[in-house]
Every structure is written in C-alpha cells, then in structure tokens.
Design a protein around this motif. Structure first.
Motif, PDB file in Angstrom:
ATOM      1  N   ILE A   4      18.759  -2.941  -1.633  1.00  0.00           N
ATOM      2  CA  ILE A   4      19.350  -3.814  -0.622  1.00  0.00           C
ATOM      3  C   ILE A   4      18.295  -4.580   0.183  1.00  0.00           C
ATOM      4  O   ILE A   4      18.530  -5.709   0.599  1.00  0.00           O
ATOM      5  CB  ILE A   4      20.307  -3.030   0.300  1.00  0.00           C
ATOM      6  N   ASP A   5      17.116  -4.010   0.372  1.00  0.00           N
ATOM      7  CA  ASP A   5      16.056  -4.698   1.121  1.00  0.00           C
ATOM      8  C   ASP A   5      14.864  -5.053   0.222  1.00  0.00           C
ATOM      9  O   ASP A   5      13.755  -5.208   0.665  1.00  0.00           O
ATOM     10  CB  ASP A   5      15.585  -3.842   2.300  1.00  0.00           C
ATOM     11  N   ILE A  31      11.957  -6.135   2.450  1.00  0.00           N
ATOM     12  CA  ILE A  31      12.159  -7.042   3.577  1.00  0.00           C
ATOM     13  C   ILE A  31      11.667  -6.332   4.832  1.00  0.00           C
ATOM     14  O   ILE A  31      12.079  -5.202   5.100  1.00  0.00           O
ATOM     15  CB  ILE A  31      13.642  -7.421   3.711  1.00  0.00           C
ATOM     16  N   PRO A  32      10.777  -6.970   5.583  1.00  0.00           N
ATOM     17  CA  PRO A  32      10.254  -6.305   6.778  1.00  0.00           C
ATOM     18  C   PRO A  32      11.313  -6.197   7.872  1.00  0.00           C
ATOM     19  O   PRO A  32      12.250  -6.988   7.937  1.00  0.00           O
ATOM     20  CB  PRO A  32       9.107  -7.214   7.212  1.00  0.00           C
ATOM     21  N   MET A  37       5.509 -10.326   7.808  1.00  0.00           N
ATOM     22  CA  MET A  37       5.417  -9.599   6.540  1.00  0.00           C
ATOM     23  C   MET A  37       3.976  -9.639   6.055  1.00  0.00           C
ATOM     24  O   MET A  37       3.358 -10.706   6.019  1.00  0.00           O
ATOM     25  CB  MET A  37       6.325 -10.231   5.496  1.00  0.00           C
ATOM     26  N   ILE A  38       3.451  -8.502   5.690  1.00  0.00           N
ATOM     27  CA  ILE A  38       2.111  -8.418   5.105  1.00  0.00           C
ATOM     28  C   ILE A  38       2.284  -8.258   3.606  1.00  0.00           C
ATOM     29  O   ILE A  38       2.979  -7.354   3.142  1.00  0.00           O
ATOM     30  CB  ILE A  38       1.324  -7.239   5.699  1.00  0.00           C
ATOM     31  N   ILE A  39       1.665  -9.164   2.856  1.00  0.00           N
ATOM     32  CA  ILE A  39       1.757  -9.133   1.394  1.00  0.00           C
ATOM     33  C   ILE A  39       0.466  -8.560   0.843  1.00  0.00           C
ATOM     34  O   ILE A  39      -0.616  -9.066   1.128  1.00  0.00           O
ATOM     35  CB  ILE A  39       2.006 -10.550   0.836  1.00  0.00           C
ATOM     36  N   ASP A  40       0.579  -7.508   0.054  1.00  0.00           N
ATOM     37  CA  ASP A  40      -0.579  -6.859  -0.557  1.00  0.00           C
ATOM     38  C   ASP A  40      -0.739  -7.383  -1.985  1.00  0.00           C
ATOM     39  O   ASP A  40      -0.082  -6.916  -2.907  1.00  0.00           O
ATOM     40  CB  ASP A  40      -0.393  -5.340  -0.548  1.00  0.00           C
TER      41      ASP A  40
END
Length: 80
Positions: A4-5, A31-32, A37-40
C-alpha cells in the motif's frame, strides 16, 4: 495490503550505457510519512531484461531522467 505504501522508481541517468545498463535502473521504496524522501541509489538494480533478452522491461519515463551520473547501485555487467 503489504504494498500500500510501495513506490517503484524507474530511472535513467548519464551513466546509462557507460557504466550502467543503458535502459535504466530501478529502485523500490516506501512512501515517506513526512514531506521529505531520501533515495538510496546504492539500492538501484538492473531490470531482468539487462540479463536476458526474453524479458520485456518498463521504460523509465522522460521525467525520471537524471542529468547526473549515478555511480551507485548495480552497474553494467558487460556481455559475456
């Protein structure tokens, strides 16, 4: 329900075809809860079609093209 997220983030960058798979790479994220949002990019991976031509792959949309080289994540493995 467990997705869902879930976010699927296909992207291309300036390393495409010169160090990483030319068709782009993928990221999975959640989803934060907040506005940031931090993308790795260390978790970026190649699609199945990078390894076997029998697979069809999602084409990253143009708005997901990054005008930088992402030197993290799975790289191009070269043809053997």
């Amino acid at each position: 329900p467990e997705y869902i997220d879930y976010l699927f983030l296909p992207f291309t960058d300036l390393s495409g075809g010169e160090g990483s798979y030319a068709g782009g790479r993928f990221l999975d994220a959640r989803i934060p809860k907040g506005a940031t949002m931090i993308i790795d990019f260390n978790k970026a991976y190649n699609p199945y079609c990078a390894y076997n031509s029998r697979y069809s792959c999602e084409i990253p949309p143009l708005e997901n093209h990054l005008e930088v080289r992402i030197e993290a994540g799975v790289k191009d493995f070269g043809k053997h």
